[in-house]
Design a protein around this motif. Structure first.
Motif, PDB file in Angstrom:
ATOM      1  N   THR A  89       0.824  -1.198   0.000  1.00 29.47           N
ATOM      2  CA  THR A  89       0.000   0.000   0.000  1.00 29.47           C
ATOM      3  C   THR A  89       0.863   1.254   0.000  1.00 29.47           C
ATOM      4  O   THR A  89       0.610   2.200  -0.754  1.00 29.47           O
ATOM      5  N   ARG A 110       2.518   1.604  -3.408  1.00 28.54           N
ATOM      6  CA  ARG A 110       1.557   2.067  -4.396  1.00 28.54           C
ATOM      7  C   ARG A 110       1.279   3.561  -4.226  1.00 28.54           C
ATOM      8  O   ARG A 110       1.156   4.294  -5.203  1.00 28.54           O
ATOM      9  N   CYS A 111       1.187   4.020  -2.983  1.00 28.35           N
ATOM     10  CA  CYS A 111       0.928   5.443  -2.735  1.00 28.35           C
ATOM     11  C   CYS A 111       2.140   6.312  -3.035  1.00 28.35           C
ATOM     12  O   CYS A 111       1.997   7.437  -3.513  1.00 28.35           O
ATOM     13  N   GLU A 115      -1.120   6.313  -6.475  1.00 29.48           N
ATOM     14  CA  GLU A 115      -2.477   5.803  -6.540  1.00 29.48           C
ATOM     15  C   GLU A 115      -2.829   5.194  -5.189  1.00 29.48           C
ATOM     16  O   GLU A 115      -2.520   4.050  -4.892  1.00 29.48           O
ATOM     17  N   CYS A 116      -3.482   5.963  -4.353  1.00 27.08           N
ATOM     18  CA  CYS A 116      -3.802   5.529  -3.001  1.00 27.08           C
ATOM     19  C   CYS A 116      -5.258   5.072  -2.888  1.00 27.08           C
ATOM     20  O   CYS A 116      -5.943   5.411  -1.939  1.00 27.08           O
ATOM     21  N   GLY A 127       3.520   4.924  -7.198  1.00 23.97           N
ATOM     22  CA  GLY A 127       2.502   4.973  -8.231  1.00 23.97           C
ATOM     23  C   GLY A 127       1.540   6.129  -8.119  1.00 23.97           C
ATOM     24  O   GLY A 127       0.752   6.374  -9.029  1.00 23.97           O
TER      25      GLY A 127
END
Length: 113
Positions: A97, A100-101, A106-107, A104
Motif C-alpha cells: 500500500t 503504491r501510494c 495511486e492511493c 505509483g
C-alpha cells in the motif's frame, strides 16, 4: 600434434584442423579490438546501470519497510472500522500500500475509492 592413424593421408587432417582453429582465434583477436570495443563499453554501462538500480531499490525499500511496520502497528489495529486502514492489516500489504501510494501515486483501495 598429429594423431597416429592407419594411413598417412588422414594423419595430417587433425593438424590442419588445429591450424584452422588457430587462424580463427587470431581473427577473433583482431576483430575484438575493432568490433567488440563498442559492445564492451555498452556492457560496462549496463552493469553500472544495474548497480545504480539496485541501490535505488534498496534506498526506496528500507524507509517503506520501516513505515509499513509503523503503520501496521498503529493503523492496522483499526482496520475493521472502515476508515481506510484495510491496506495495513499485515506488513506485506502495508508495504504494498505504501509502495503504491509513494511510487505509483495511486492511493485507492481495492474498490477504487
Amino acid at each position: 600434434l598429429a594423431f597416429p592413424s592407419l594411413s598417412n593421408s588422414t594423419s595430417s587432417l587433425p593438424l590442419f584442423r588445429i591450424l584452422r582453429l588457430l587462424r580463427i582465434t587470431r581473427l577473433a583477436r583482431l576483430s575484438r579490438i575493432a568490433f567488440l570495443s563498442d559492445l564492451l563499453t555498452m556492457m560496462k554501462g549496463a552493469i553500472g546501470g544495474i548497480r545504480t538500480l539496485v541501490w535505488s531499490i534498496i534506498l526506496i525499500s528500507l524507509p517503506l519497510y520501516a513505515f509499513s511496520i509503523a503503520f501496521r502497528e498503529t493503523l492496522g489495529r483499526n482496520w475493521q472500522d472502515g476508515e481506510g486502514a484495510e491496506g495495513f492489516t499485515n506488513v506485506p500489504s502495508a508495504f504494498f500500500t505504501l509502495f503504491r501510494c509513494t511510487v505509483g501515486s495511486e492511493c485507492t483501495d481495492n474498490n477504487g475509492r
